[in-house]
Design an enzyme around this catalytic site. Structure first.
Site, PDB file in Angstrom:
ATOM      1  N   SER A 128      46.620  26.831  43.678  1.00 47.20           N
ATOM      2  CA  SER A 128      47.956  27.334  43.990  1.00 47.20           C
ATOM      3  C   SER A 128      47.790  28.787  44.378  1.00 47.20           C
ATOM      4  O   SER A 128      46.778  29.417  44.037  1.00 47.20           O
ATOM      5  CB  SER A 128      48.870  27.219  42.760  1.00 47.20           C
ATOM      6  OG  SER A 128      50.064  27.956  42.925  1.00 47.20           O
ATOM      7  N   TYR A 156      50.644  27.607  33.565  1.00 49.83           N
ATOM      8  CA  TYR A 156      50.395  27.219  34.955  1.00 49.83           C
ATOM      9  C   TYR A 156      49.537  28.265  35.655  1.00 49.83           C
ATOM     10  O   TYR A 156      48.510  27.946  36.267  1.00 49.83           O
ATOM     11  CB  TYR A 156      51.724  27.043  35.690  1.00 49.83           C
ATOM     12  CG  TYR A 156      51.579  26.480  37.081  1.00 49.83           C
ATOM     13  CD1 TYR A 156      51.504  25.108  37.293  1.00 49.83           C
ATOM     14  CD2 TYR A 156      51.519  27.319  38.198  1.00 49.83           C
ATOM     15  CE1 TYR A 156      51.371  24.582  38.569  1.00 49.83           C
ATOM     16  CE2 TYR A 156      51.383  26.802  39.477  1.00 49.83           C
ATOM     17  CZ  TYR A 156      51.316  25.434  39.658  1.00 49.83           C
ATOM     18  OH  TYR A 156      51.177  24.928  40.926  1.00 49.83           O
ATOM     19  N   LYS A 196      45.654  27.534  36.728  1.00 50.00           N
ATOM     20  CA  LYS A 196      45.394  27.500  38.164  1.00 50.00           C
ATOM     21  C   LYS A 196      44.336  28.530  38.561  1.00 50.00           C
ATOM     22  O   LYS A 196      43.601  28.327  39.532  1.00 50.00           O
ATOM     23  CB  LYS A 196      46.690  27.710  38.950  1.00 50.00           C
ATOM     24  CG  LYS A 196      47.615  26.501  38.941  1.00 50.00           C
ATOM     25  CD  LYS A 196      46.981  25.293  39.615  1.00 50.00           C
ATOM     26  CE  LYS A 196      47.966  24.146  39.786  1.00 50.00           C
ATOM     27  NZ  LYS A 196      47.388  22.989  40.504  1.00 50.00           N
TER      28      LYS A 196
END
Length: 264
Positions: A139, A152, A156
């Site tokens: 991401s 997250y 990531k």
């Protein structure tokens, strides 16, 4: 790498980026496409839309046994695995270090160990043939972080690091490795606006798939469907403290964090 005649596995393939990539691989002439997802019914719909050269496999990427089974089923149907698109991901929910360990652990498994387990399953055959392609979906958060959800952003980052290591270790052994780092894409994960704060534009899965195919032909590392991410990443590297200050402001704006008083 040209996709024509190759066999591809796509995890998280039942919707969003995964479904877009699976269909695009087929359109590029892939010999076979394995559409893998926890949601088998939706994966079957995607496979059906592709045609006879696609199969659907139920797969929980947080379990190594499921990934091994996915690879085995693909080999059984199509003979080998040429492309592995390790794409499945979860958003979790907003928050930071106060979030429960179970959520953090699931994020580590899906965004970290799933790529390790996948590489463990397919790299030996790719190295033996001297050809293969492994793509990790990270991401923009993996390069730049994200203010809404610590698990997250942190995991990531790990996904980017895993892809980097694989590129370093296998890049001269015939295996190409790329890392997909988009900002917001129109998927089930972002349909409520979560994770899109302050971003410059929402792309379709088809637009992202176009960039994936282009980068696979170029065999470069980063797939950046939002080209501005490259500049943000350069800014971060040029003045880390200034970049952190900007992220602190963004956090205050979107999370309601108290702002530190200016010195008198």
């Amino acid at each position: 790498m040209e996709i024509r005649g190759k066999v591809a596995i796509v995890t998280g393939g039942a919707s969003g980026i995964g479904a877009g990539a699976a269909r695009r691989f087929a359109a590029e002439g892939a010999k076979g496409v394995a559409v893998a997802d926890l949601n088998l019914e939706r994966a079957q719909e995607v496979a059906k839309s592709i045609g006879a050269n696609a199969i659907a496999v139920k797969c929980d990427v947080s379990r190594e046994a499921d990934i091994q089974n996915l690879v085995a089923e693909t080999r059984k149907r199509f003979g080998q695995v040429d492309i592995y698109f390790s794409n499945a991901g979860i958003l979790g929910r907003m928050g930071g270090v106060e979030l429960e360990d179970a959520l953090w652990q699931k994020m580590w498994e899906v965004h970290g160990m799933a790529h390790v387990w996948a590489a463990r399953a397919v790299m030996p055959e790719m190295v033996e043939r001297g050809e293969g392609y492994f793509i990790v979906t990270a991401s923009a958060a993996g390069l730049l972080n994200i203010v809404e959800t610590a698990p997250y952003g942190v995991t990531k980052h790990a996904a980017v690091a895993i892809a980097e290591w694989l590129r370093i270790a296998y890049g001269r052994r015939g295996v190409r490795v790329s890392c997909l780092c988009p900002q917001s894409v129109a998927t089930d994960m972002t349909k409520d606006g979560t994770g899109s704060a302050g971003l410059d534009g929402v792309l379709t899965p088809e637009q992202v798939a176009e960039d994936i195919v282009r980068v696979m032909r170029e065999e470069s590392f980063l797939v950046l469907p939002h080209p501005e991410v490259a500049q943000y990443h350069r800014n971060k590297g040029q003045d880390y403290d200034r970049w952190l200050g900007g992220m602190q402001k963004l956090y205050a704006q979107h999370m309601g964090a108290p702002k530190k008083p200016l010195p008198q």
